[in-house]
Design a protein around this motif. Sequence first.
Motif, mmCIF file in Angstrom:
data_model
loop_
_atom_site.group_PDB
_atom_site.id
_atom_site.type_symbol
_atom_site.label_atom_id
_atom_site.label_comp_id
_atom_site.label_asym_id
_atom_site.label_seq_id
_atom_site.Cartn_x
_atom_site.Cartn_y
_atom_site.Cartn_z
ATOM 1 N N THR A 91 -4.851 12.308 -14.524
ATOM 2 C CA THR A 91 -3.780 13.050 -14.808
ATOM 3 C C THR A 91 -2.484 11.716 -14.261
ATOM 4 O OG1 THR A 91 -4.013 14.970 -15.332
ATOM 5 C CG2 THR A 91 -1.592 14.263 -15.507
ATOM 6 N N VAL A 92 -3.104 11.127 -12.725
ATOM 7 C CA VAL A 92 -2.128 10.673 -11.834
ATOM 8 C C VAL A 92 -2.261 8.810 -12.019
ATOM 9 C CG1 VAL A 92 -1.633 9.832 -9.550
ATOM 10 C CG2 VAL A 92 -1.568 11.752 -9.855
ATOM 11 N N SER A 94 -0.352 3.972 -15.680
ATOM 12 C CA SER A 94 -1.061 3.345 -16.692
ATOM 13 C C SER A 94 -2.103 2.698 -16.314
ATOM 14 C CB SER A 94 0.470 2.529 -16.946
ATOM 15 O OG SER A 94 0.060 1.510 -18.448
ATOM 16 N N GLY A 95 -2.672 3.066 -15.448
ATOM 17 C CA GLY A 95 -3.188 2.504 -14.679
ATOM 18 C C GLY A 95 -3.711 1.661 -12.917
ATOM 19 N N ALA A 96 -1.821 1.617 -13.321
ATOM 20 C CA ALA A 96 -1.633 0.923 -11.698
ATOM 21 C C ALA A 96 -2.265 1.129 -10.657
ATOM 22 C CB ALA A 96 -0.032 1.188 -11.266
ATOM 23 N N SER A 97 -2.540 2.788 -10.825
ATOM 24 C CA SER A 97 -2.837 3.681 -9.144
ATOM 25 C C SER A 97 -4.635 2.075 -9.114
ATOM 26 C CB SER A 97 -3.651 4.677 -9.517
ATOM 27 O OG SER A 97 -4.664 4.564 -10.623
ATOM 28 N N GLU A 98 -5.191 1.851 -9.425
ATOM 29 C CA GLU A 98 -6.588 1.046 -9.754
ATOM 30 C C GLU A 98 -5.829 0.037 -8.792
ATOM 31 O OE1 GLU A 98 -9.040 3.266 -10.339
ATOM 32 O OE2 GLU A 98 -7.526 4.498 -10.774
ATOM 33 N N HIS A 99 -5.317 -0.929 -8.668
ATOM 34 C CA HIS A 99 -4.654 -2.100 -8.493
ATOM 35 C C HIS A 99 -4.529 -1.451 -6.801
ATOM 36 C CE1 HIS A 99 -6.107 -4.531 -12.047
ATOM 37 N NE2 HIS A 99 -5.275 -3.049 -13.014
ATOM 38 N N LEU A 100 -4.043 -0.800 -6.854
ATOM 39 C CA LEU A 100 -2.864 -1.050 -5.496
ATOM 40 C C LEU A 100 -4.059 -0.028 -4.339
ATOM 41 C CD1 LEU A 100 0.239 1.640 -7.015
ATOM 42 C CD2 LEU A 100 0.107 -0.431 -5.533
ATOM 43 N N LEU A 101 -3.835 -0.138 -3.165
ATOM 44 C CA LEU A 101 -4.544 0.208 -2.069
ATOM 45 C C LEU A 101 -3.726 1.653 -1.297
ATOM 46 C CD1 LEU A 101 -4.791 -3.087 0.133
ATOM 47 C CD2 LEU A 101 -6.503 -2.046 -1.493
ATOM 48 N N GLY A 115 0.746 -0.848 0.051
ATOM 49 C CA GLY A 115 -0.131 0.304 0.296
ATOM 50 C C GLY A 115 0.580 0.711 0.084
ATOM 51 N N VAL A 116 0.187 2.079 0.202
ATOM 52 C CA VAL A 116 0.688 4.221 -0.644
ATOM 53 C C VAL A 116 0.496 4.694 0.518
ATOM 54 C CG1 VAL A 116 1.499 5.658 -2.015
ATOM 55 C CG2 VAL A 116 1.352 3.457 -2.413
ATOM 56 N N VAL A 117 1.244 5.751 0.928
ATOM 57 C CA VAL A 117 0.319 6.406 1.932
ATOM 58 C C VAL A 117 0.541 7.767 1.711
ATOM 59 C CG1 VAL A 117 0.168 6.769 4.496
ATOM 60 C CG2 VAL A 117 0.306 5.077 3.903
ATOM 61 N N LEU A 118 -0.492 8.470 1.657
ATOM 62 C CA LEU A 118 -0.622 10.256 0.870
ATOM 63 C C LEU A 118 -1.093 10.714 2.618
ATOM 64 C CD1 LEU A 118 -2.421 9.993 -2.682
ATOM 65 C CD2 LEU A 118 0.788 10.096 -1.747
ATOM 66 N N PRO A 119 -0.567 12.134 2.264
ATOM 67 C CA PRO A 119 -0.762 13.284 4.026
ATOM 68 C C PRO A 119 -1.616 13.773 3.607
ATOM 69 C CG PRO A 119 0.558 14.205 2.305
ATOM 70 C CD PRO A 119 1.045 12.546 1.954
ATOM 71 N N LEU A 120 -2.636 14.648 3.933
ATOM 72 C CA LEU A 120 -3.869 14.933 4.115
ATOM 73 C C LEU A 120 -4.065 16.172 3.138
ATOM 74 C CD1 LEU A 120 -5.296 14.184 7.336
ATOM 75 C CD2 LEU A 120 -6.104 12.973 5.601
ATOM 76 N N ARG A 121 -2.998 16.740 3.451
ATOM 77 C CA ARG A 121 -2.931 18.385 2.586
ATOM 78 C C ARG A 121 -1.473 18.522 1.410
ATOM 79 N NH1 ARG A 121 -5.110 18.518 7.109
ATOM 80 N NH2 ARG A 121 -3.591 18.949 8.805
ATOM 81 N N ARG A 122 -1.821 19.311 1.102
ATOM 82 C CA ARG A 122 -0.570 19.771 0.635
ATOM 83 C C ARG A 122 0.695 18.800 -0.467
ATOM 84 N NH1 ARG A 122 0.579 22.399 5.044
ATOM 85 N NH2 ARG A 122 1.894 20.914 5.912
ATOM 86 N N THR A 123 -0.518 17.443 -0.963
ATOM 87 C CA THR A 123 0.504 16.915 -2.422
ATOM 88 C C THR A 123 -0.655 16.905 -2.600
ATOM 89 O OG1 THR A 123 0.631 14.057 -2.001
ATOM 90 C CG2 THR A 123 -1.104 15.432 -0.215
ATOM 91 N N VAL A 124 -0.141 16.118 -3.896
ATOM 92 C CA VAL A 124 -1.026 15.402 -5.549
ATOM 93 C C VAL A 124 -1.937 14.276 -5.135
ATOM 94 C CG1 VAL A 124 1.066 14.106 -5.846
ATOM 95 C CG2 VAL A 124 -0.892 15.107 -7.955
ATOM 96 N N THR A 125 -3.408 14.242 -5.534
ATOM 97 C CA THR A 125 -4.151 13.070 -5.364
ATOM 98 C C THR A 125 -4.060 12.553 -6.731
ATOM 99 O OG1 THR A 125 -5.761 14.303 -5.425
ATOM 100 C CG2 THR A 125 -4.704 14.037 -3.076
ATOM 101 N N VAL A 126 -4.468 11.100 -6.156
ATOM 102 C CA VAL A 126 -4.947 10.237 -7.652
ATOM 103 C C VAL A 126 -5.840 10.660 -8.503
ATOM 104 C CG1 VAL A 126 -5.940 8.550 -8.235
ATOM 105 C CG2 VAL A 126 -4.513 8.212 -5.629
ATOM 106 N N THR A 127 -5.437 11.527 -9.104
ATOM 107 C CA THR A 127 -6.367 12.422 -10.086
ATOM 108 C C THR A 127 -6.230 11.827 -11.257
ATOM 109 O OG1 THR A 127 -4.723 13.641 -11.114
ATOM 110 C CG2 THR A 127 -6.011 14.185 -9.103
#
Length: 245
Positions: free
Chosen positions: A138-139, A144-151, A124-136
Amino acid sequence: MREWIYGRNPVYETLRAARRNFFQLHVAQGNEGQGVLKEILSLCQSKKIPVRWLHKDWFETLKVSDHQGVALQVSAYPYHSLQDILGLAKRREEPPLVLILDTLQDPQNLGGLLRTAEAIGVHGVVLPLRRTVTVTPTVVTRSSGASEHLLICQTNLAQAITLLKEEGLWVIGLERSAEAVRLDQARLDGPLAVVVGSEGSGMRQLVRSSCDLLIQLPMRGQVGTLNASIAGSVVLYKIWERRGF
């Protein structure tokens, strides 16, 4: 909230992962239903997703250049919890491997790291709550769609690191500094959380001070740094190598 995922591979992987709600697929007229597009159309048929064939001018409304004449309207990205991530490691009977990204700003860097993380089996991948790019969208495309298979979890990083330590994870931060040991000299087996800082300023002080160990990549060229995506990917692959691939 609805959004458009675009590009053939990102759309295909989003459909395969089946974590979102799907509303409609738009395809540019003149596209031949071959290769990945054929698979996309087949998945849409099986999932009863409406397909519209539109003039290519419609795709200009997306304001992106890499849509490849395919766009899928979906629900917002489904984030998970830190417990979901730890639970996945437990089900796989593997020592947890978590990627923590401290306030990345570039969608390309996030997408690249997500693609690597998915490729090597990060839990899994952990992002902060603020001041970060999120899973848009574009991401999603950059990964290449890998985000869809990750937690992917979005939470307070200091609290997340505390919880991970309580679960027995060793937290290592990637940083080029005098205090950091070389990657090849660091112990990288066992339960790990890898922290990659932002492109400009690296890890924030609170996150940095929470790390059990700081590591750096040895370099011999004239340019003294690598971007976050490349550096993080090198570390992740090295960890996977230490785990015997």
